[in-house]
Design an enzyme around this catalytic site. Structure first.
Site, PDB file in Angstrom:
ATOM      1  CG  HIS A  92       8.009   9.722  15.843  1.00 31.62           C
ATOM      2  ND1 HIS A  92       7.792   9.917  17.187  1.00 31.62           N
ATOM      3  CD2 HIS A  92       6.865   9.213  15.348  1.00 31.62           C
ATOM      4  CE1 HIS A  92       6.567   9.524  17.488  1.00 31.62           C
ATOM      5  NE2 HIS A  92       5.976   9.095  16.387  1.00 31.62           N
TER       6      HIS A  92
HETATM    7  C1  UD1 Z   1       4.040   5.353  12.963  1.00 31.72           C
HETATM    8  C2  UD1 Z   1       2.647   5.888  13.310  1.00 31.72           C
HETATM    9  C3  UD1 Z   1       2.763   6.936  14.408  1.00 31.72           C
HETATM   10  C4  UD1 Z   1       3.543   6.414  15.597  1.00 31.72           C
HETATM   11  C5  UD1 Z   1       4.898   5.908  15.112  1.00 31.72           C
HETATM   12  C6  UD1 Z   1       5.743   5.362  16.238  1.00 31.72           C
HETATM   13  C7  UD1 Z   1       1.122   5.911  11.370  1.00 31.72           C
HETATM   14  C8  UD1 Z   1       0.408   6.781  10.420  1.00 31.72           C
HETATM   15  N1  UD1 Z   1       2.018   6.513  12.170  1.00 31.72           N
HETATM   16  O1  UD1 Z   1       4.769   6.436  12.404  1.00 31.72           O
HETATM   17  O2  UD1 Z   1       1.471   7.290  14.834  1.00 31.72           O
HETATM   18  O3  UD1 Z   1       3.717   7.439  16.535  1.00 31.72           O
HETATM   19  O4  UD1 Z   1       4.668   4.885  14.141  1.00 31.72           O
HETATM   20  O5  UD1 Z   1       6.968   4.948  15.785  1.00 31.72           O
HETATM   21  O6  UD1 Z   1       0.866   4.739  11.414  1.00 31.72           O
HETATM   22  N2  UD1 Z   1      10.989   2.900   9.436  1.00 31.72           N
HETATM   23  C9  UD1 Z   1      12.089   2.082   9.529  1.00 31.72           C
HETATM   24  N3  UD1 Z   1      11.955   0.910  10.206  1.00 31.72           N
HETATM   25  C10 UD1 Z   1      10.789   0.525  10.792  1.00 31.72           C
HETATM   26  C11 UD1 Z   1       9.676   1.358  10.667  1.00 31.72           C
HETATM   27  C12 UD1 Z   1       9.780   2.540   9.991  1.00 31.72           C
HETATM   28  O7  UD1 Z   1      13.156   2.393   9.026  1.00 31.72           O
HETATM   29  O8  UD1 Z   1      10.749  -0.562  11.409  1.00 31.72           O
HETATM   30  C13 UD1 Z   1      11.129   4.185   8.727  1.00 31.72           C
HETATM   31  C14 UD1 Z   1      10.893   4.068   7.246  1.00 31.72           C
HETATM   32  O9  UD1 Z   1      11.719   4.950   6.598  1.00 31.72           O
HETATM   33  C15 UD1 Z   1       9.466   4.531   7.097  1.00 31.72           C
HETATM   34  C16 UD1 Z   1       9.367   5.597   8.184  1.00 31.72           C
HETATM   35  O10 UD1 Z   1      10.190   5.110   9.235  1.00 31.72           O
HETATM   36  O11 UD1 Z   1       9.180   4.999   5.835  1.00 31.72           O
HETATM   37  C17 UD1 Z   1       7.972   5.823   8.671  1.00 31.72           C
HETATM   38  O12 UD1 Z   1       7.374   4.607   9.110  1.00 31.72           O
HETATM   39  P1  UD1 Z   1       5.766   4.493   9.173  1.00 31.72           P
HETATM   40  O13 UD1 Z   1       5.359   3.183   9.686  1.00 31.72           O
HETATM   41  O14 UD1 Z   1       5.179   4.943   7.881  1.00 31.72           O
HETATM   42  O15 UD1 Z   1       5.353   5.618  10.201  1.00 31.72           O
HETATM   43  P2  UD1 Z   1       6.050   6.176  11.521  1.00 31.72           P
HETATM   44  O16 UD1 Z   1       6.648   7.489  11.208  1.00 31.72           O
HETATM   45  O17 UD1 Z   1       6.927   5.156  12.168  1.00 31.72           O
END
Ligand code: UD1
Length: 364
Positions: A205
């Site tokens: 991811h």
């Molecule tokens: C975040 C953490 C990362 C961790 C990861 C574990 C930061 C900068 N990064 O990354 O260190 O390894 O979590 O999962 O905080 N999304 C969903 N549903 C959710 C959450 C996210 O669909 O419940 C999707 C959305 O499209 C979102 C994308 O995932 O835009 C990224 O989510 P985000 O919280 O920005 O960061 P992660 O990539 O999950």
């Protein structure tokens, strides 16, 4: 003593669970759980609260997904209100996600003590959002709990006073040990028709792997090569699933007969799958540590790691996103030449107890 424990994203839940549990059992400690809602999908959040027996959060901020600036800013605005109302003695944050840094900055400006669990880790790659979050959080923390010896060195070289820093072990391993028997009762292997050691488990991811179509496609090529020799099980993060469709890779993924693409799994099912896997192929931070504890080979698809003990002592190898390197390490595992490892010092299931004891004697 009132301590606000902050969680936001999936990798936070298994770190806070043992701390929250020990605090609850400690006289004079009043833990107060805040969930920022950075992760909000059932499978990224609720499943973990259930599996880890975390209490309902006292406050849920409902932040959700957004750009880094917007997500961080929204957390800060909401968390300031929480601090004004609750007036805690300290804020405890874990790991390196945006919620960690955002809540730390707010606490620091309001003169509230900050406790950082999993401090001192450094990848020395400032292209990773997590590295910025780590540096920011550590630089303003009052009490820093470190999982491995490298953390002590990094904090010292950044000028953090020795008396603020404690090597206590790894709270994520506390959860792994605490829930090991329960995870062993998971039926996920039967449900997916899998046998012990007869599959590789994939997680992927990191923006550096999945946001660049060239890199992501190279990794898909690699999986196509590997799945001819071993089943692949891939519980996929929502970000990566989105990219697969954006980059038009859906058909290629669907055409791999030996690849099982799954929705994200809960904590216990994932632990059981990991425990029984022949090898992990991952770009996660935490999985590098969990596999080291379990003695399972881990092939990390990153150029660097902030967790060097997993390389120096554990079962982890770094391969980046290069097909040949990944395949070479995979073959070593298949041929019985996987790296053997040991469990790092203090990864013994009691880190949270050490942390709470130090907090009791230090804060105020
Ligand atoms: C975040 C953490 C990362 C961790 C990861 C574990 C930061 C900068 N990064 O990354 O260190 O390894 O979590 O999962 O905080 N999304 C969903 N549903 C959710 C959450 C996210 O669909 O419940 C999707 C959305 O499209 C979102 C994308 O995932 O835009 C990224 O989510 P985000 O919280 O920005 O960061 P992660 O990539 O999950």
């Amino acid at each position: 003593m009132k301590i606000i424990n902050v969680v936001g994203a999936r990798p936070n839940f298994m770190k806070i669970a043992p701390i929250q549990r020990v605090m609850n059992a400690t006289e004079g400690m009043e833990p107060f759980l805040v969930h920022t809602g950075q992760h909000y999908d059932e499978r990224m959040s609720k499943f973990f609260f259930d599996d880890l027996q975390l209490p309902q959060p006292d406050v849920y901020l409902n932040i959700g997904s957004a750009s880094h600036a917007v997500q961080t800013a929204k957390i800060m605005i909401e968390f300031e209100q929480v601090l004004l109302k609750e007036k805690p003695d300290a804020v405890l944050v874990v790991g390196d996600v945006n919620s960690t840094a955002a809540c730390s900055i707010v606490a620091s400006k309001m003169g509230v003590k900050i406790i950082h669990v999993e401090a001192g880790l450094r990848s020395f790659d400032r292209g990773m959002p997590e590295e910025i979050n780590r540096i920011l959080t550590d630089s303003i923390s009052d009490l820093l709990f470190v999982t491995e010896e490298s953390g002590l060195r990094h904090l010292k070289s950044e000028g953090i006073a020795d008396e603020k820093v404690h090597l206590v072990g790894n709270v994520m391993i506390d959860s792994l040990i605490f829930f090991k028997e329960k995870a062993a009762q998971s039926t996920v292997l039967q449900d997916l028709d899998l046998e012990k050691d007869a599959y590789a488990l994939i997680t992927l991811h990191r923006p550096s792997n999945v946001d660049d179509p060239v890199v992501f496609e190279r990794l898909i090529n690699t999986f196509e090569k590997i799945e001819k020799e071993l089943k692949l099980v891939f519980p996929i993060h929502p970000r990566s699933r989105k990219r697969i469709s954006e980059f038009g890779l859906e058909e290629r993924v669907a055409a791999m007969p030996n690849l099982k693409l799954l929705d994200p799994l809960g904590y216990l099912d994932f632990m059981h799958l990991m425990h029984n896997a022949r090898v992990l192929l991952t770009d996660s931070g935490g999985i590098q540590e969990e596999t080291t504890y379990l003695g399972i080979p881990c092939i990390t698809m990153r150029e660097n790691t902030e967790r060097p003990v997993t390389i120096d002592v554990g079962t982890n190898v770094l391969v980046g996103s290069d097909t040949d390197k990944i395949y070479t390490e995979f073959k070593k595992v298949i041929n019985g030449q996987a790296k053997k490892g040991e469990i790092p010092p203090l990864w013994d299931g009691h880190a949270a107890e050490r942390i709470v004891e130090i907090i009791k004697n230090t804060i105020r």
